[in-house]
Design an enzyme around this catalytic site. Structure first.
Site, PDB file in Angstrom:
ATOM      1  N   GLY A  29     -40.202  15.939  28.105  1.00 20.89           N
ATOM      2  CA  GLY A  29     -41.698  15.906  28.603  1.00 20.89           C
ATOM      3  C   GLY A  29     -42.640  15.826  27.283  1.00 20.89           C
ATOM      4  O   GLY A  29     -42.195  15.593  26.109  1.00 20.89           O
ATOM      5  N   GLY A  30     -43.944  16.087  27.626  1.00 21.12           N
ATOM      6  CA  GLY A  30     -45.024  15.968  26.577  1.00 21.12           C
ATOM      7  C   GLY A  30     -44.870  17.112  25.634  1.00 21.12           C
ATOM      8  O   GLY A  30     -45.131  16.838  24.298  1.00 21.12           O
ATOM      9  N   THR A  33     -38.247  18.570  24.481  1.00 22.94           N
ATOM     10  CA  THR A  33     -36.840  18.261  25.004  1.00 22.94           C
ATOM     11  C   THR A  33     -36.118  19.138  25.208  1.00 22.94           C
ATOM     12  O   THR A  33     -36.077  20.233  24.643  1.00 22.94           O
ATOM     13  CB  THR A  33     -36.201  17.113  24.051  1.00 22.94           C
ATOM     14  OG1 THR A  33     -37.057  16.103  23.662  1.00 22.94           O
ATOM     15  CG2 THR A  33     -35.127  16.460  24.638  1.00 22.94           C
ATOM     16  N   ASP A 148     -48.048  24.904  36.650  1.00 21.47           N
ATOM     17  CA  ASP A 148     -47.516  23.654  36.821  1.00 21.47           C
ATOM     18  C   ASP A 148     -46.493  23.761  37.839  1.00 21.47           C
ATOM     19  O   ASP A 148     -45.200  23.294  37.723  1.00 21.47           O
ATOM     20  CB  ASP A 148     -46.929  23.180  35.563  1.00 21.47           C
ATOM     21  CG  ASP A 148     -46.597  21.629  35.377  1.00 21.47           C
ATOM     22  OD1 ASP A 148     -47.092  20.934  36.314  1.00 21.47           O
ATOM     23  OD2 ASP A 148     -45.934  21.437  34.751  1.00 21.47           O
TER      24      ASP A 148
END
Length: 447
Positions: A29-30, A33, A148
Site C-alpha cells: 500500500g501507500g 508492504t 479506513d
C-alpha cells in the site's frame, strides 16, 4: 502487478531485524508492504508490516507519526475482533519501522465478495456486520478510530470470526489529525463524505464504512458501481450518495433502513448508538453464522482445488514451462479489473504470472518451501500451505521429474491439504496418482 511478482522473489530469505524471516508477500500500500514471515525466535508465522514510507527519514516527520500512532492504536485494543500486535521496531540499516502482527487463517471480505461475484444472503451479511460492530465498539471504547473501514481490512477466519485489520490511518481520540493538503487518505468507494470534505472524522466515519460494506454484501455491487476515477466517486458520494436498494430485492426493510442510515452523508444523521445497531444486526443475523462458516470453508476449499488443478497435470505428460518468458509479456496476460482494485482485493495471478514465480525457484528452495508447507499443514494453516504447494509442485515436476521423492512428497501433502479442507474426491485422486508413481518406483515398471 509487476511490483508484487518481483517483490515475492526478491523478498524470500530476507530477515527483518535479525528475527523475522520473510516467507511471502501479502500486500502493498501507500504506507508500506506486508509480508508473511517466520518468527525464528518463537517459531511461529506472523504478518510483518514494513512502513517503507518512513524508511531512513528519521522521526521528525508525518510518516513516522503515523507509524507511532498505529502502534499505539493497536496496543490499546485487546479484543478477538481486532488483529493482535505482537511487536514493533526499526529494521536497520535502512531505518524502516515495522509492526509484527497476528497472521490470520482465512480470507478478507474483499476476497470473499470477489469470489462470490454477487450478494450474500442477508443473514450472512448481518453476521459479518455484527462482527464488525463488535470490533469497532472495542476500538472506539479504547479511544481509537479506524478511518479506513473497507472490505480488504475485514478479515474472516475459517471459523467465522470477523477481525478488523490495518489501522494504518487510525487516529487516537483527542489527538490532532495528520493530513496532507490535496491528498485523499483512505479508499474512496468506502470513504465517509466528511473525510472527502477535509473535516476531522469521528466515530460516525467508521459507521459509514460499515454501511458501505453492508451495501456491498447485500447488493453484490460497489457503493458507486463501476466508477473508478476518484473525482467521479467523490462527485457521487457528495451528490446523490449511496443508492437505495432496487425494488424487489431480498433485503429485509429493516435492514435496508439500517444501511440507508449508516450511509447518510451527514455524520450526525447516522446511528449514534452502536449497541442499537448491534441489537438489530443480531436479530437479522439469526441462523447466518453456520452457513457463513460453510461458505468460507467452501471458498478456501475451492481455491485449494483450483490451485491444485493448475499445478498438477491431469495426464501423465508433464507440461512445458516457458521459463524465459519476458515478465512484461507474462503480466500482460494477468486478469485485473477495476472492481478488484476498488474492493482492495488486488489482482488474480494468471498462469503466466505464476511462471515468473516458478522460474525464480531452485531445487533447494523448492525443498525448503515444501518443508515450510508441511509445518503449516501440521499447524492447521491449510490455506497458506495449499498456496505454497501449488507453486512448489510445478517446480518439482518440471525440474526434478514426477518420480522424484521431493515431487511425490509435495503432492502427498497437497492431497492432505485437500482432504482436510473437505475436497475428498480431489484428494483421493491425487493420493492415487502418488501411490501409482510409488508403485512404479518400487517394482521398476513404467507402463
Amino acid at each position: 502487478m509487476a511490483d508484487r511478482g518481483g517483490a515475492r522473489s526478491d523478498a524470500r530469505e530476507r530477515v527483518i531485524d535479525g528475527r523475522y524471516r520473510v516467507v511471502d508477500l501479502l500486500g502493498r500500500g501507500g504506507m508500506g508492504t506486508v509480508y508473511e514471515a517466520e518468527d525464528e525466535q518463537l517459531g511461529r508465522r506472523v504478518a510483518v508490516k514494513l512502513l517503507t514510507a518512513v524508511e531512513g527519514v528519521g522521526r521528525d516527520n508525518e510518516a513516522w507519526s503515523r507509524f507511532v500512532r498505529e502502534t499505539r492504536a493497536l496496543a490499546r485494543i485487546d479484543h478477538p475482533g481486532v488483529v493482535t500486535l505482537y511487536d514493533s521496531g526499526v529494521h536497520e540499516p535502512s531505518g524502516t519501522p515495522y509492526l509484527v502482527m497476528q497472521l490470520l487463517e482465512g480470507i478478507s471480505l474483499a476476497e470473499l465478495m470477489a469470489a462470490e461475484g454477487g450478494p450474500l444472503p442477508p443473514s450472512e451479511a448481518c453476521a459479518v456486520a455484527l462482527g464488525m460492530v463488535d470490533s469497532l465498539a472495542a476500538a472506539h471504547e479504547a479511544g481509537v478510530l479506524h478511518r479506513d473501514v473497507k472490505p480488504s481490512n475485514v478479515g474472516l477466519t475459517r471459523d467465522g470470526r470477523v477481525v478488523l485489520q490495518d489501522f494504518g490511518l487510525a487516529r487516537l481520540a483527542g489527538e490532532g489529525a495528520i493530513t496532507r493538503t490535496g491528498v485523499i487518505m483512505g479508499t474512496p468507494q468506502f470513504m465517509a463524505p466528511e473525510i472527502m470534505r477535509g473535516a476531522l472524522p469521528g466515530p460516525a466515519a467508521d459507521l459509514y464504512g460499515l454501511g458501505t460494506c453492508l451495501y456491498l454484501m447485500l447488493s453484490g455491487e460497489l457503493p458507486f458501481r463501476s466508477a473508478v476515477d476518484v473525482g467521479a466517486i467523490i462527485e457521487r458520494a457528495l451528490g446523490a450518495g449511496v443508492p437505495e436498494f432496487a425494488a424487489g430485492t431480498a433485503v429485509p426493510p429493516a435492514l435496508a433502513r439500517l444501511v440507508e442510515g449508516l450511509c447518510r452523508q451527514e455524520p450526525e444523521e447516522r446511528p449514534q448508538d452502536l449497541a442499537e445497531v448491534h441489537r438489530l444486526l443480531e436479530q437479522l443475523s439469526d441462523g447466518g453464522t453456520a452457513p457463513l462458516v460453510e461458505r468460507l470453508a467452501r471458498n478456501v476449499r475451492d481455491s485449494a482445488v483450483n490451485a491444485t488443478r493448475e499445478s498438477v497435470p491431469l495426464d501423465e505428460d508433464l507440461p512445458e514451462y516457458d521459463w524465459d518468458e519476458p515478465v512484461s509479456q507474462a503480466l500482460s496476460h494477468s486478469r485485473y479489473d477495476s472492481r478488484s482494485e476498488a474492493l482492495g482485493a488486488g489482482a488474480t495471478l494468471s498462469d503466466a504470472t505464476r511462471r515468473i514465480v516458478l522460474g525464480s525457484m531452485t531445487e533447494d528452495n523448492a525443498l525448503s518451501r515444501q518443508r515450510e508447507a508441511v509445518n503449516l499443514v501440521q499447524r492447521g494453516q491449510l490455506r497458506e500451505a495449499s498456496q505454497m504447494l501449488s507453486v512448489v509442485v510445478p517446480v518439482c515436476l518440471s525440474k526434478l521429474g514426477p518420480d522424484h521423492p521431493t515431487t511425490l512428497t509435495s503432492q502427498y501433502w497437497q492431497a492432505v491439504c485437500l482432504a482436510r479442507l473437505g475436497a475428498g474426491g480431489e484428494a483421493l485422486d491425487l493420493f492415487s496418482r502418488v501411490n501409482k508413481r510409488l508403485g512404479r518406483r518400487t517394482d521398476g515398471t513404467d507402463d
